[in-house]
Design an enzyme around this catalytic site. Structure first.
Site, PDB file in Angstrom:
ATOM      1  CE  LYS A  61       3.458  -1.986   2.885  1.00  0.00           C
ATOM      2  NZ  LYS A  61       2.461  -1.267   2.066  1.00  0.00           N
ATOM      3  CB  SER A 136       0.727   1.047   4.691  1.00  0.00           C
ATOM      4  OG  SER A 136       0.704   0.409   3.433  1.00  0.00           O
ATOM      5  CB  SER A 160       0.513   2.020   0.736  1.00  0.00           C
ATOM      6  OG  SER A 160      -0.470   2.175   1.723  1.00  0.00           O
TER       7      SER A 160
HETATM    8  N1  GLN Z   1      -4.071   5.093   3.260  1.00  0.00           N
HETATM    9  C1  GLN Z   1      -4.654   4.011   2.545  1.00  0.00           C
HETATM   10  C2  GLN Z   1      -5.347   3.076   3.497  1.00  0.00           C
HETATM   11  O1  GLN Z   1      -5.185   3.270   4.647  1.00  0.00           O
HETATM   12  C3  GLN Z   1      -3.599   3.346   1.726  1.00  0.00           C
HETATM   13  C4  GLN Z   1      -3.415   1.901   1.935  1.00  0.00           C
HETATM   14  C5  GLN Z   1      -2.509   1.199   0.984  1.00  0.00           C
HETATM   15  O2  GLN Z   1      -2.261   1.654  -0.129  1.00  0.00           O
HETATM   16  N2  GLN Z   1      -2.075   0.007   1.398  1.00  0.00           N
HETATM   17  O3  GLN Z   1      -6.043   2.184   3.128  1.00  0.00           O
END
Ligand code: GLN
Length: 513
Positions: A61, A136, A160
């Site tokens: 990532k 994400s 995410s």
């Molecule tokens: N959907 C969550 C957010 O928008 C997850 C984010 C994450 O785990 N980086 O914060």
């Protein structure tokens, strides 16, 4: 030489990548990038794990540092920035003989659930290219699901890794907080996040975790698993012997009931907010069907299922967004256009330089969260938001401890053992959603983090895995476990996968080195 790719692989990779756009940077020729940094010793890694990783390409990532590669975090502000060093997790994988082939797309700074909040490009779901890959870590999930790489690293702050894994039909592991070093992971919400793993099989997930975990002097929150925690190899229960394990079931219906009861009791504002949240967290029919299927299959494998409740979960999302945005507003203060990334051609003075860099560099979701974070932390109001959120967080952790036992493994003699070995719950209320009119609103996306963010608030490990394909799209569920009991989750899911192999999108080919 970092590694080499098998015959025919490049054409396969190009064909898929054109369709899904998983990568921000993809290097087919590993010779073109600076070689791995000096290896890290891997004294406690079992030979099975090292054998499994030897010669495998993997993707990372784009918020995890790999020397010589992009580190954009999906943001305009850092577009084109190259990392001068490599994160501990990646260095360990390189020491085990795996090699990085690229950096994957993501929601800007990890803020989102679709990867459409990337300022750099769009990533499509390999099962249906009109839909999102989740987020994400959507690029990592899509790359693994398409078979471009056998595994990838992501990061999980509130879901995410697990949510894009469920959207793309691959297993995704969020380890215990502190089990994997965060050195080299660009911080979003430091007290919640971990580097996580997406892989094409549970066994590979286990091998990657065995390599990357452990205490690291570069990260003071990292630690080794306690000696009493279940072992990753020759672990707590060999695959298939489900009999002794009890899986607590936290269904969406139980959660909805708890939210509705609180809404009825709460004042006008709180009641209305909770009712809206309940609506957004209600699963679509296909997701409920997948959940029931997972239950019946786990029961058929010999696991004992028992319904459980988690009273504080109903406040999980507000607590998560209060803590995550508070930490984000502090963590993102370093992006000032002076030390990293883009800056404007001309500025009046240093303050103006910072303002202009941040104004042009950050996208709307990031700006919203920085504002929210400074709002909840502003002086005189911490009691009202931040401290309350921390109390909810403690409540959620205690609820889980009652079900699973505590993280120190120091059982009190004479007391009953914890009632569950793991807890089964949904990952996300929908399957991969579409774009435009078919998209999920930004509010609904946040409310839908209910099922994933509780593992981050409690610091516990959770593993999501695919159970079915409904209307051409995968449905996943997740198992959440006691701190440092990743082995228990991996054992259960490996026994599940042996009986019910994971699905793949049409055109998928398994990677063979
Ligand atoms: N959907 C969550 C957010 O928008 C997850 C984010 C994450 O785990 N980086 O914060």
């Amino acid at each position: 030489m970092a590694g080499s790719l098998p015959e025919g692989y490049e054409a396969y990779l190009d064909e898929w990548e054109k369709k899904i756009g998983a990568f921000i940077q993809l290097e087919r020729d590993p010779l073109k990038i600076p070689g791995p940094e000096a290896g890290l010793p891997l004294p406690t890694v079992p030979p099975e794990a090292l054998r499994a990783l030897q010669g495998l390409p993997f993707a990372v990532k784009d918020n995890i540092a790999v020397r010589g590669f992009s580190l954009s975090c999906g943001s305009k502000l850092l577009e084109g920035f190259k990392s001068p060093y490599t994160s501990t997790a990646v260095r360990k994988l390189e020491s085990a003989g795996a090699f990085v082939i690229g950096k994957t797309n993501m929601d800007e700074f990890g803020m989102g659930s679709s990867t459409d909040a990337s300022a750099i490009r769009r990533t499509n779901n390999p099962w249906d290219q009109s839909r999102v890959a989740g987020g994400s870590s959507g690029g990592s999930a899509a790359a693994v699901a398409a078979g471009i790489v056998p595994f990838a690293l992501g990061s999980d702050t509130g879901g995410s890794v697990r949510q894009p894994a469920a959207f793309c039909g691959v297993p995704g592991l969020k380890p215990t907080y502190g089990a994997v070093s965060r050195y080299g992971l660009v911080a979003y919400a430091s007290s919640l996040e971990t580097i996580g793993i997406l892989a094409n099989t549970t066994a590979l997930c286990r091998a990657v975790f065995a390599v990357i975990r452990g205490r690291d002097p570069h990260d003071q929150t990292s630690r080794d698993a306690p000696a009493a925690a279940p072992a990753l190899y020759n672990g707590s229960a060999p695959a298939g012997s489900g009999g002794r394990k009890v899986i607590g079931v936290l269904s969406a219906e139980t959660v909805a009931k708890a939210i509705a009861a609180a809404a009825a009791e709460g004042g006008d504002d709180e009641g209305a907010a909770l009712r809206t949240a309940a609506l957004a967290a209600a699963p679509e029919e296909e997701v409920s069907r997948g959940f029931e299927l997972a239950k019946s299959r786990l029961a058929a494998l010999g696991y004992t299922l028992a319904d459980v409740e988690l009273p504080s979960l109903k406040y999980g999302v507000p607590a998560y967004y209060t803590i995550a945005t508070a930490e984000a507003s502090a963590n993102l203060a370093r992006f000032d256009g002076i030390r990293y990334g883009r800056r404007p051609d001309w500025a009046e003075n240093p303050d103006d330089l910072i303002d202009k860099s941040r104004e042009a560099g950050f996208g709307p979701e990031v700006k919203l969260r920085i504002l929210l974070g400074t709002f909840v932390l502003r002086s005189g109001f911490q009691d009202r938001y931040y401290l309350r959120a921390q109390r909810i967080r403690t409540g959620i952790r205690r609820n889980f401890e009652t079900l699973l036992g505590s993280s120190d493994y120091g059982e009190v003699p004479g007391t009953a053992p914890p009632p569950c070995d793991a807890i089964l719950l949904p990952v996300f209320p929908t399957r991969a959603f579409g774009r435009g009119d078919a998209a999920l609103s930004p509010f609904a996306q946040k409310a839908a983090d209910l099922y994933t963010c509780c593992a981050n608030l409690a610091g516990l490990p959770a593993l999501s895995f695919p159970v079915s394909v409904e209307g051409g799209l995968p449905v996943g569920v997740q198992l959440l476990g006691r701190a440092f009991a990743e082995a228990t989750l991996l054992d259960i899911v490996e026994s599940y996968e042996a009986a019910y192999p994971f699905p793949h999108p049409p055109g998928y080919r398994v990677f063979r080195s």
